[in-house]
Motif scaffolding. Sequence first.
Motif, PDB file in Angstrom:
ATOM      1  N   ALA A 400       0.836  -1.203   0.000  1.00 15.55           N
ATOM      2  CA  ALA A 400       0.000   0.000   0.000  1.00 15.55           C
ATOM      3  C   ALA A 400       0.872   1.255   0.000  1.00 15.55           C
ATOM      4  CB  ALA A 400      -0.914  -0.001   1.219  1.00 15.55           C
ATOM      5  N   ASP A 401       0.250   2.381  -0.328  1.00 15.96           N
ATOM      6  CA  ASP A 401       0.977   3.646  -0.346  1.00 15.96           C
ATOM      7  C   ASP A 401       1.317   4.052   1.092  1.00 15.96           C
ATOM      8  OD1 ASP A 401      -1.189   5.510   0.783  1.00 15.96           O
ATOM      9  OD2 ASP A 401      -2.221   4.620  -0.938  1.00 15.96           O
ATOM     10  N   PRO A 402       2.312   4.927   1.255  1.00 19.69           N
ATOM     11  CA  PRO A 402       2.770   5.302   2.610  1.00 19.69           C
ATOM     12  C   PRO A 402       1.667   5.864   3.498  1.00 19.69           C
ATOM     13  CG  PRO A 402       4.358   6.007   0.959  1.00 19.69           C
ATOM     14  CD  PRO A 402       3.150   5.514   0.201  1.00 19.69           C
ATOM     15  N   ARG A 403       0.740   6.611   2.898  1.00 19.83           N
ATOM     16  CA  ARG A 403      -0.336   7.199   3.713  1.00 19.83           C
ATOM     17  C   ARG A 403      -1.198   6.101   4.326  1.00 19.83           C
ATOM     18  NH1 ARG A 403      -4.499  11.248   0.905  1.00 19.83           N
ATOM     19  NH2 ARG A 403      -5.166   9.302  -0.092  1.00 19.83           N
ATOM     20  N   SER A 404      -1.560   5.106   3.529  1.00 22.88           N
ATOM     21  CA  SER A 404      -2.384   4.002   4.044  1.00 22.88           C
ATOM     22  C   SER A 404      -1.629   3.226   5.112  1.00 22.88           C
ATOM     23  CB  SER A 404      -2.790   3.069   2.905  1.00 22.88           C
ATOM     24  OG  SER A 404      -3.601   3.730   1.959  1.00 22.88           O
ATOM     25  N   ALA A 405      -0.339   3.024   4.892  1.00 25.74           N
ATOM     26  CA  ALA A 405       0.464   2.299   5.872  1.00 25.74           C
ATOM     27  C   ALA A 405       0.538   3.054   7.196  1.00 25.74           C
ATOM     28  CB  ALA A 405       1.858   2.051   5.313  1.00 25.74           C
ATOM     29  N   GLU A 406       0.635   4.380   7.114  1.00 27.31           N
ATOM     30  CA  GLU A 406       0.691   5.187   8.325  1.00 27.31           C
ATOM     31  C   GLU A 406      -0.618   5.099   9.096  1.00 27.31           C
ATOM     32  OE1 GLU A 406       0.137   8.337  11.062  1.00 27.31           O
ATOM     33  OE2 GLU A 406      -0.924   8.330   9.138  1.00 27.31           O
ATOM     34  N   HIS A 407      -1.732   5.095   8.369  1.00 29.04           N
ATOM     35  CA  HIS A 407      -3.040   4.957   9.025  1.00 29.04           C
ATOM     36  C   HIS A 407      -3.138   3.615   9.748  1.00 29.04           C
ATOM     37  CE1 HIS A 407      -4.056   8.587   7.155  1.00 29.04           C
ATOM     38  NE2 HIS A 407      -4.654   8.145   6.051  1.00 29.04           N
ATOM     39  N   ALA A 408      -2.681   2.545   9.094  1.00 29.95           N
ATOM     40  CA  ALA A 408      -2.745   1.224   9.714  1.00 29.95           C
ATOM     41  C   ALA A 408      -1.867   1.150  10.955  1.00 29.95           C
ATOM     42  CB  ALA A 408      -2.325   0.159   8.708  1.00 29.95           C
ATOM     43  N   SER A 409      -0.724   1.827  10.925  1.00 34.79           N
ATOM     44  CA  SER A 409       0.160   1.811  12.093  1.00 34.79           C
ATOM     45  C   SER A 409      -0.501   2.497  13.290  1.00 34.79           C
ATOM     46  CB  SER A 409       1.490   2.489  11.759  1.00 34.79           C
ATOM     47  OG  SER A 409       1.314   3.882  11.547  1.00 34.79           O
ATOM     48  N   ARG A 410      -1.388   3.446  13.024  1.00 36.53           N
ATOM     49  CA  ARG A 410      -2.124   4.096  14.121  1.00 36.53           C
ATOM     50  C   ARG A 410      -3.071   3.101  14.792  1.00 36.53           C
ATOM     51  NH1 ARG A 410      -4.493   9.420  11.360  1.00 36.53           N
ATOM     52  NH2 ARG A 410      -5.697   9.520  13.322  1.00 36.53           N
ATOM     53  N   VAL A 411      -3.615   2.166  14.004  1.00 31.57           N
ATOM     54  CA  VAL A 411      -4.454   1.117  14.597  1.00 31.57           C
ATOM     55  C   VAL A 411      -3.602   0.233  15.491  1.00 31.57           C
ATOM     56  CG1 VAL A 411      -5.969  -0.843  14.135  1.00 31.57           C
ATOM     57  CG2 VAL A 411      -6.005   1.149  12.608  1.00 31.57           C
ATOM     58  N   LYS A 413      -0.982   1.007  17.024  1.00 32.34           N
ATOM     59  CA  LYS A 413      -0.594   1.750  18.217  1.00 32.34           C
ATOM     60  C   LYS A 413      -1.659   1.676  19.303  1.00 32.34           C
ATOM     61  CE  LYS A 413       1.188   6.275  19.663  1.00 32.34           C
ATOM     62  NZ  LYS A 413       1.522   7.655  19.225  1.00 32.34           N
ATOM     63  N   LEU A 414      -2.933   1.565  18.893  1.00 28.15           N
ATOM     64  CA  LEU A 414      -4.021   1.476  19.872  1.00 28.15           C
ATOM     65  C   LEU A 414      -3.909   0.215  20.729  1.00 28.15           C
ATOM     66  CD1 LEU A 414      -7.110   2.643  17.773  1.00 28.15           C
ATOM     67  CD2 LEU A 414      -6.147   3.805  19.759  1.00 28.15           C
ATOM     68  N   THR A 415      -3.204  -0.803  20.232  1.00 28.30           N
ATOM     69  CA  THR A 415      -3.071  -2.041  21.013  1.00 28.30           C
ATOM     70  C   THR A 415      -2.236  -1.825  22.268  1.00 28.30           C
ATOM     71  OG1 THR A 415      -1.100  -2.789  19.805  1.00 28.30           O
ATOM     72  CG2 THR A 415      -3.246  -3.414  18.909  1.00 28.30           C
ATOM     73  N   THR A 416      -1.501  -0.709  22.341  1.00 27.61           N
ATOM     74  CA  THR A 416      -0.673  -0.431  23.519  1.00 27.61           C
ATOM     75  C   THR A 416      -1.393   0.398  24.572  1.00 27.61           C
ATOM     76  OG1 THR A 416       0.260   1.614  22.563  1.00 27.61           O
ATOM     77  CG2 THR A 416       1.377  -0.462  22.037  1.00 27.61           C
ATOM     78  N   VAL A 417      -2.628   0.805  24.275  1.00 32.30           N
ATOM     79  CA  VAL A 417      -3.391   1.614  25.236  1.00 32.30           C
ATOM     80  C   VAL A 417      -3.686   0.779  26.483  1.00 32.30           C
ATOM     81  CG1 VAL A 417      -5.605   2.750  25.648  1.00 32.30           C
ATOM     82  CG2 VAL A 417      -4.430   3.056  23.458  1.00 32.30           C
ATOM     83  N   PRO A 418      -3.334   1.263  27.672  1.00 35.49           N
ATOM     84  CA  PRO A 418      -3.643   0.508  28.895  1.00 35.49           C
ATOM     85  C   PRO A 418      -5.147   0.503  29.166  1.00 35.49           C
ATOM     86  CG  PRO A 418      -2.726   2.659  29.436  1.00 35.49           C
ATOM     87  CD  PRO A 418      -2.601   2.506  27.952  1.00 35.49           C
TER      88      PRO A 418
END
Length: 521
Positions: A400-411, A413-418
Amino acid sequence: MELADSGPAQQPDAASEMLDFLRRYSREQLDSWRMDERRGFPLSMVPDMAGAGLFGLQIPERYAGQDLSHADTLKVFRQLGAIDCNLMVFMAVHNTLGVPPILHFAQEDVRSARLPELATGRRLVTSAITEPGTGSHVRAISTRATKLPDGSYVLNGGKQWISLGADANHVNVFARLIDEDGADAGITGFLVDSGTPGFVRGSEMMTMGLKAVPQNLLTFENLRVPGEALLGNEGEGLAAAKTAFMRGRLALPTGAMGAAMRALELAQRFARRREVATGNLAENGRIQQILADSVAAIQAVDTLVHYIADRLDSGQQVPELWHFVAKILGCELMWKVVDDCLQLLGARGFVDTNVVAQFYRDYRLFRIFEGTTEAITVYLGSTIMKDSQRLMGVFDELDADPRSAEHASRVAKLTTVPTSGEQHKHVLAGQIGELACWSLLAGLTAQSRNRSTMFARMAAWCEQRFLDKLRRAEEDACSPVDLPTGEELARCIDGFDDVIGNVEQRRPGDYRELDLLLRRG
């Protein structure tokens, strides 16, 4: 409408002949309203469908089947879905839930004996997984299979919500095996002949839709099956059950897509002919927005299911996550299109004989079949919270393009929310599960944005919905979950009894009594 599988390539003869047959059969012989009213199919339907090869879609030719590709099989399901949900589910149950466990896990002598009968419609097959106390939670199965010294097995237990359960000649039964020493040997699959003593056909559920496809209770009372009835090895039944689930999770959104196309066709027809206070309905900006969103949703789901089918046809392994995306978003989005079309049709949408009302009732079940959206979304999110690489690894395959990859990485990141407790954990898991699906759909459709202006709008539509949900989830992650306890909710809801009183209908008869889990204590 531009679709992912459109183009100059010709369909194989078997698939195109099936589509031609189904369209002709729909115009000349089918009466969906009558099937719905009578809760059953016409007697001629099974031999008619068998003659067209519809019972052996992906059974190899050596077993008298059609040996269709995954892509062509989806075209057939899409066509069936546009015609009638009952017909589509009938064929999907036999071809996706019933046949694959036998084709891929039964012994060769069993395949040689059974598959030609199934391919030609002489016998029907289904799978029995769901149980009254466990739903579709396969690992919690309580039906028992006890192994005897002679190598045979005895089954005891019950299943619920088994499509075609009372009508199928064979049932793939999944049970918890107890070995000769009394130890739990794991979930095991068995191909059971429904004529075997101890196979008890139970009552049919009186469903609000999909009325021609019976959903039955089944009971096994000391039902004895031979050793050759095994589907795979002992304790490896989950693999066979998963095969059935994964095929079903691809067929359901595809059939629902056919219904969405048909509903949208009717809604557009009505809008162009209807004059309202503001002028022609089709020229109303709000109506155009609804229609455009519906087109984008259909194109997105079509792109999704054909991506999965093409990978399967090329021999690639398809990560389970893609099947979850198809089941969750495919069924949700396509039913939303049907719902919007019913609303757009106004009073005409509420009339059963105008097609969309029956679609509304029938396809509502797809949000429940093969696991409810809420349950499997939380399950999916929980697995990703344990291993966020599960999502990113699948996403990386898209290139995928970098923008889509960045959006997915934000998802990820949510897995680290306590989390502050089980309630918060479940809510967050549900959000992550849904976002994982949307991130993959947005990344996939972004690859098609240059095909045309309509595909560009589809890609933008998917990305915007994903981002809206992602922003809300990120905002929620910063706030504590403020929910009442289960006990507080129960006290409040139990208090409604003081307002509305006891209104339970207790007319005699197994078929119309209130479910045991819904009755007053």
